[in-house]
Each structure stands twice: as C-alpha cells, then as structure tokens.
Design a protein around this motif. Structure first.
Motif, mmCIF file in Angstrom:
data_model
loop_
_atom_site.group_PDB
_atom_site.id
_atom_site.type_symbol
_atom_site.label_atom_id
_atom_site.label_comp_id
_atom_site.label_asym_id
_atom_site.label_seq_id
_atom_site.Cartn_x
_atom_site.Cartn_y
_atom_site.Cartn_z
ATOM 1 N N LEU A 250 0.778 -1.652 -0.040
ATOM 2 C CA LEU A 250 0.065 0.042 -0.232
ATOM 3 C C LEU A 250 1.449 0.822 0.023
ATOM 4 C CD1 LEU A 250 -3.095 -1.303 2.490
ATOM 5 C CD2 LEU A 250 -3.246 -0.521 -0.225
ATOM 6 N N LEU A 251 1.947 0.932 1.360
ATOM 7 C CA LEU A 251 2.860 2.617 0.719
ATOM 8 C C LEU A 251 3.350 2.958 -0.773
ATOM 9 C CD1 LEU A 251 4.056 3.889 3.162
ATOM 10 C CD2 LEU A 251 5.932 2.318 3.383
ATOM 11 N N SER A 252 3.862 1.661 -1.538
ATOM 12 C CA SER A 252 4.590 2.019 -2.756
ATOM 13 C C SER A 252 3.451 2.068 -3.741
ATOM 14 C CB SER A 252 4.743 0.643 -3.397
ATOM 15 O OG SER A 252 4.254 -0.590 -3.634
ATOM 16 N N ILE A 253 2.363 2.045 -3.485
ATOM 17 C CA ILE A 253 1.624 2.451 -4.505
ATOM 18 C C ILE A 253 0.788 4.081 -3.892
ATOM 19 C CG2 ILE A 253 -1.371 2.430 -4.650
ATOM 20 C CD1 ILE A 253 -1.233 -0.731 -3.978
ATOM 21 N N LEU A 254 1.295 4.625 -2.559
ATOM 22 C CA LEU A 254 0.817 5.083 -2.682
ATOM 23 C C LEU A 254 2.342 6.432 -2.838
ATOM 24 C CD1 LEU A 254 -1.287 7.019 -0.213
ATOM 25 C CD2 LEU A 254 0.708 6.922 0.944
ATOM 26 N N ILE A 255 2.921 6.080 -2.828
ATOM 27 C CA ILE A 255 4.668 6.314 -3.650
ATOM 28 C C ILE A 255 4.159 6.882 -4.612
ATOM 29 C CG2 ILE A 255 7.808 6.580 -3.981
ATOM 30 C CD1 ILE A 255 6.740 4.994 -0.623
ATOM 31 N N LYS A 256 4.152 6.187 -5.607
ATOM 32 C CA LYS A 256 3.882 5.882 -7.233
ATOM 33 C C LYS A 256 2.591 7.022 -7.625
ATOM 34 C CE LYS A 256 4.191 4.779 -11.526
ATOM 35 N NZ LYS A 256 4.880 3.974 -11.869
ATOM 36 N N ARG A 257 1.834 7.324 -6.761
ATOM 37 C CA ARG A 257 0.470 8.168 -6.803
ATOM 38 C C ARG A 257 1.513 9.492 -6.869
ATOM 39 N NH1 ARG A 257 -5.378 6.808 -5.612
ATOM 40 N NH2 ARG A 257 -5.053 4.991 -7.069
ATOM 41 N N ILE A 258 2.052 9.856 -5.435
ATOM 42 C CA ILE A 258 2.680 11.233 -5.263
ATOM 43 C C ILE A 258 3.096 11.632 -6.031
ATOM 44 C CG2 ILE A 258 4.237 12.725 -4.101
ATOM 45 C CD1 ILE A 258 2.451 10.613 -1.512
ATOM 46 N N LYS A 259 4.472 10.129 -6.929
ATOM 47 C CA LYS A 259 5.057 10.637 -7.960
ATOM 48 C C LYS A 259 4.271 11.565 -8.872
ATOM 49 C CE LYS A 259 9.682 8.006 -7.440
ATOM 50 N NZ LYS A 259 10.388 6.652 -7.107
ATOM 51 N N PHE A 260 4.005 10.482 -9.511
ATOM 52 C CA PHE A 260 3.229 10.459 -10.658
ATOM 53 C C PHE A 260 2.486 11.812 -10.543
ATOM 54 C CE2 PHE A 260 -1.299 10.444 -13.159
ATOM 55 C CZ PHE A 260 -0.661 10.154 -14.062
ATOM 56 N N ASN A 261 1.718 12.155 -9.471
ATOM 57 C CA ASN A 261 0.820 13.924 -9.212
ATOM 58 C C ASN A 261 2.141 14.350 -9.948
ATOM 59 O OD1 ASN A 261 -1.489 12.822 -8.999
ATOM 60 N ND2 ASN A 261 -1.864 12.602 -6.982
ATOM 61 N N ARG A 262 3.056 14.273 -8.861
ATOM 62 C CA ARG A 262 4.018 16.160 -8.755
ATOM 63 C C ARG A 262 4.813 15.761 -10.396
ATOM 64 N NH1 ARG A 262 7.713 14.977 -3.857
ATOM 65 N NH2 ARG A 262 7.028 14.720 -2.314
ATOM 66 N N ALA A 263 3.978 15.209 -11.300
ATOM 67 C CA ALA A 263 5.291 14.517 -12.737
ATOM 68 C C ALA A 263 4.068 15.240 -12.996
ATOM 69 C CB ALA A 263 5.714 13.527 -13.179
ATOM 70 N N ARG A 264 3.157 14.925 -12.413
ATOM 71 C CA ARG A 264 1.841 16.131 -13.982
ATOM 72 C C ARG A 264 1.907 17.027 -13.879
ATOM 73 N NH1 ARG A 264 -3.789 13.155 -13.493
ATOM 74 N NH2 ARG A 264 -3.934 14.125 -11.466
ATOM 75 N N LYS A 265 1.796 18.149 -12.685
ATOM 76 C CA LYS A 265 1.618 18.966 -12.043
ATOM 77 C C LYS A 265 3.153 19.817 -12.744
ATOM 78 C CE LYS A 265 -0.285 19.630 -7.482
ATOM 79 N NZ LYS A 265 -0.068 19.438 -6.354
ATOM 80 N N ARG A 266 4.104 18.880 -13.136
ATOM 81 C CA ARG A 266 5.806 19.953 -13.699
ATOM 82 C C ARG A 266 5.731 19.433 -15.023
ATOM 83 N NH1 ARG A 266 9.551 15.844 -11.648
ATOM 84 N NH2 ARG A 266 9.491 16.278 -9.936
ATOM 85 N N ALA A 267 4.508 19.332 -15.199
ATOM 86 C CA ALA A 267 4.124 19.131 -16.830
ATOM 87 C C ALA A 267 3.579 20.025 -17.612
ATOM 88 C CB ALA A 267 3.695 17.497 -17.005
ATOM 89 N N ILE A 268 2.422 20.405 -16.509
ATOM 90 C CA ILE A 268 1.498 21.275 -16.884
ATOM 91 C C ILE A 268 1.716 22.785 -16.804
ATOM 92 C CG2 ILE A 268 -1.187 22.521 -15.355
ATOM 93 C CD1 ILE A 268 -1.426 19.199 -15.076
ATOM 94 N N GLN A 269 2.926 22.679 -14.875
ATOM 95 C CA GLN A 269 3.148 23.851 -15.243
ATOM 96 C C GLN A 269 4.241 23.917 -16.860
ATOM 97 O OE1 GLN A 269 5.448 23.806 -11.699
ATOM 98 N NE2 GLN A 269 2.714 24.006 -10.422
#
Lengths: 283, 251
Positions: A264-283
């Motif tokens: 569950l922790l690894s799924i959470l880490i992956k999700r946080i990483k993905f959201n950060r990458a998406r935010k960076r891509a939008i900016q």
C-alpha cells in the motif's frame, strides 16, 4: 524486542531461516510474477501440504523418522514436473494446470489426514507457519536450498530474464526454453517447500508475490525490481517474525500483513510521484 | 554476381494436413531488401518460421549462408523482430538496456556473464536506432514507435547479416512508420544488412524494397519493384484471389 531472537536457539534458527526465505522467495518471485505464474506458487504449496500430511502419516502409523519437510519437498518437486507436462498438453489453456494441481494437492491432503485419523497441532504450524518449529536441521536444509537457488539464478539469470520477457524470441535465438523452464519450476518448488516452515502453506505464495507487487510499482528495470523485492521481503519477514512472537500469532499472518502494508505504501509513493510529475508537466 | 544467403528449394509445409506452402523456390541475395507480401493465411509467417528453424519443411531443402539448415548453428547471423514484439507485457519492469541485452543472451552462452564489451555493443545498437537518450528508461514508458526501434536494436545487437521483420509497422503511427523505413534504409545501405520484411503494404514496398516476393501458398512473383508495378490486374487478382488495385505511395 529483537534481542530474544538471538538469546534462544530455536528463535535464532527461526530468525536466520526467515532471513534466508526473505531473500530467495522474492528473488524467485520476481520471475514468477513477470511470467504471470503467481498462482503456480499456490498450487505447489497445496501439493506440499499433501507431502507434509503424507510425512506425518508415515510418522504416526509406521513411526518412520522421515521429516515431513522432506516429503513435502519431494511432493512439491514432483508436482512441478507435472505442472510442466500439463502446460504442454493444454497449450491454449496453460492456466488449467493450476486448478488441477491445486485441487489434486488438497484432495490428497484430505485423504492422508483422514487415513491418519487427524494430526496434532503440527499441521496447524505447517498451515500458518510457526516461530518455534524450525530445528537446526531445517535451518541447514533451507541454507542448502538458498545456495542452490542463488547459484541457479546467478548462472541462468540472462536466460530466465529473456524467457520471461519474450519466449518466442528466446527460442528463436537458440535458448533451450523447455530445459530452463523446467529448472525454474523445480527451484520454485524447492523455495515453496523451504518457506512453508515460516509462513505456512496458505500464505507462502504471498511472500513470493507481494514484495514483487510492491517493488514493481516504484522500480526502474528488472534488476532494481529484484533488489527492492528482496528488501521488502526481508523487512516483512523481520517485522512479521518479531510481531508474531510478541503477540503469539502464527508468523505467516504477520509477515503477509506487513507485506500488504508495504504494498500500500508503494502504491501511495507511486501516486505522489505521478501527481508531482503531472503538475510539473502542466506548469 | 549471385550471392544468396538464403536458398529455398521445392519447400512445402502443411499444418495438420492443410497445405500452407507448396513448392517454394527462392533466394535472398546478400545486401538486398526483400519485401515479402501476400494475403492473410498466405503462409508468410510460416515461411519465416521455416527460415528460423522453428518448423521443419515436409519437403524440399533450405540453406542459410550456404549451410543446410539442419547443420546451421550460427543463429546470431540472423536477427528477428517478431509480429508479437509489439504485444509484449507493457508492465514488464525492464529498461531499454535490459531489453536489448536479451539479443546477446544466446551469443554469450550459458553460465557466462555480460562484460564491458557486451555493454558497449548494447549501447551501440541502441544508438544505431537513435534511442541513446532512453537507455535507462522502462520499455513500457515508451511510445509504440520507440518500442519498435528498441526491438530492432535487440535484433541488431548480435551484429546479424540478415534481419527479418514480421509485419513490424502494425499499430505504429504514420510519422513513425516513415522514420522506421528511414532506419531500415540506413541499416541496408550503410551497414550492409540484408533485410527481409513481411508486410501487407505492397504500395509502400514498391518504394523501399529492392526485391518483392508475392506469396499465397505458392510463390506467385519474385522480382524488382518496377517489374511488380507492371503486373496486370489479372495477375494480381489471381495472386490475391480477388479484385485488387495497387496504390503506390510514400510514407
């Protein structure tokens, strides 16, 4: 808390065995998962149970000193060869081998248990694992299995990896797929038999697959996946054994629950990483 | 001068008594770019499997690099990009470098390990297909066209003389198909690699291949693209088994 595990010999045996299993189960489990064979571990573990029941029957009825650990291992290895035959016969329905072997294993177990008129708590230990069931002889046997597994994986790593990714390409390039696959399934059977002492028949496949499922989310590449799987496997075994001992719960349950938390922790880490990458891509 | 690296003589093959290939006679010349075209079920993939030694012909003989296929051991001379390459498990945790290394597995041999020279070969193959920047990326994170290039790099890493590609452009977008053909020309013209490409796209083949072979159970035509474009409608219809117009186009 971990101090008791070095104080008493029976706990020391369990702890070292746990560390060995925490290494080999996820290591081999990486190949099992990427080849989509996760359920084969379950099928083989149920046949191992039949072998253990057979060993206990021999012990009870004929007072034979053959350890159920070895009869379990023998059944598991024989079943692995049978799985390969079934997968060849049912080429278009290879997954059929799993329910056939699994139900066969449970059926044989029921027969052996009935013939013996039931067993004492030993069988419960084999089902869910035990912190106190590992003898020094078991530890040596599991150490021998660990060495065999490490040698096989080291020497045949590139063939196992190539076969796991693309069997057709592997065959075309001249790799003996059948021989390598047979070697792999026999080694898998040995690892399952070895792991049962600690995690038990019903939860052994979890130790082979959950650490891999966690690492596959965050790793880059195959070797990193293997490395992280072993780290997750070892963490699960250490926390699970200590918790099992202190709360007087079979360690199979605590090890698997720890693995699920890591997943569950690894799924959470992956999700946080993905959201950060998406935010960076939008900016 | 004739310099065949593949020779098939009177080759026939049947699956469960259903004839798939009948009396195939043809050669692939060193340095050529052969486009093998034909309808579905015409035996194209079967022919490739015969060349790769995955099937044995019931009749006839096959020679690879002058050696009868039964005695041929030098499989590293042949690179293969399968039709299924694009349908791999995209969640498989493997980097580009790890995928390309698979092309060296058989060459390095059992119980032996990759060394620095193998790593350089892997980097070179990835660079040949223009994907050096992605060496440590997971293959599943790449686009379809990029993945296709990586599978070509995997076939190239063992330094083959003949590269066989089975319908490699299926599922690849138009822009990447064009880049793909540019890459094939580079491999064929500059690196001297003989190419055998299976495709449905006869129109494109007339612009890229040096030879075209039409297969539908038997070999209906084998010649150069200009000879192919001069085939009459009756010839093509007889070959495909239905009315057909060839639209010649560049990608």
């Amino acid at each position: 808390m971990i101090g008791h595990f070095f104080e008493y010999e029976f706990l020391r045996n369990t702890f070292y065995t746990g560390l060995l299993i925490g290494l080999i189960a996820p290591l081999l489990g990486t190949f099992v998962v990427v080849r989509r064979l996760s359920l084969i571990a379950d099928a083989l573990s149920h046949v191992t149970l039949a072998g253990i029941a057979f060993g206990l029957l021999l012990e009870k009825k004929f007072a034979l000193g053959l350890s159920p650990f070895y009869t379990g291992m023998g059944f598991s290895v024989m079943a692995s060869a049978f799985v390969e035959q079934l997968r060849r016969v049912y080429k278009a329905y290879q997954e059929l081998a799993i329910p056939i072997i699994l139900s066969g294993g449970v059926a044989l177990s029921v027969v052996f248990i009935s013939v013996a008129n039931g067993f004492n708590t030993d069988l419960y230990n084999y089902l869910f694992g035990s912190v106190s069931a590992v003898s020094r002889q078991d530890l040596w046997s599991i150490l021998a299995i660990t060495i065999i597994v490490l040698i096989v994986i080291t020497l045949f790593f590139k063939e196992l990896f190539t076969l796991s990714f693309d069997e057709e390409h592997a065959v075309v390039s001249g790799i003996h797929a059948k021989r390598i696959h047979f070697l792999f399934i026999v080694v898998t059977a040995l690892v399952i038999a070895a792991s049962i002492r600690i995690v038990g028949v019903l939860l052994v496949s979890a130790l082979m697959t959950l650490p891999v499922a966690a690492s596959i989310r965050i790793a880059n590449g195959f070797k990193q996946t293997m490395f992280l799987s072993v780290i997750f496997g070892e963490i699960s075994v250490i926390i699970g054994l200590v918790a099992g001992y202190y709360f007087e719960i079979p360690p199979g349950g605590t090890i698997v629950l720890t693995s699920i938390l890591l997943l569950l922790l690894s799924i959470l880490i992956k999700r946080i990483k993905f959201n950060r990458a998406r935010k960076r891509a939008i900016q | 001068m004739s310099n065949p690296i593949v020779t098939m003589k009177n080759v026939s093959y049947a699956y469960d008594n259903k004839p798939t290939l009948k009396d195939i006679n043809f050669e692939i010349q060193r340095g050529s770019f052969l486009g093998l075209v034909g309808p579905n079920g015409g035996g194209k993939t079967t022919l490739i499997k015969l060349l790769l030694g995955l099937h044995k012909p019931q009749n006839g003989s096959i020679q690879l690099f002058g050696t009868p296929i039964q005695k041929f051991k030098d499989w590293n001379k042949i690179g293969f990009v399968s039709q299924k390459a694009n349908t791999f498990n995209r969640g498989f945790p493997a980097t580009v470098s790890e995928v390309v290394s698979m092309g060296l597995t058989a060459k390095v041999g059992y119980m032996k390990f990759f060394n620095q020279s193998h790593k350089k070969q892997i980097e070179k193959a990835v660079s040949q297909v223009g994907m050096s920047d992605y060496l440590h990326e997971n293959i599943g994170d790449l686009s379809g066209g990029q993945q296709q290039r990586i599978f070509i790099a995997r076939a190239l890493v063992s330094n083959p003389d003949l590269l066989i590609l089975d319908e490699p452009t299926v599922g690849v977008d138009t822009e990447n198909v064009q880049k793909f053909y540019e890459l094939l020309h580079l491999l064929n013209d500059e690196n001297g690699i003989t190419l055998l490409l299976i495709t449905h796209d006869t129109g494109t083949m007339t612009h890229h291949a040096t030879d075209i072979a039409c297969l539908n159970k038997t070999l209906h035509f084998h010649g150069n693209p200009s000879q192919y474009t001069q085939l009459s409608e009756q010839d093509l219809s007889a070959f495909y088994g239905h009315q057909l117009n060839v639209v010649s186009h560049h990608h």
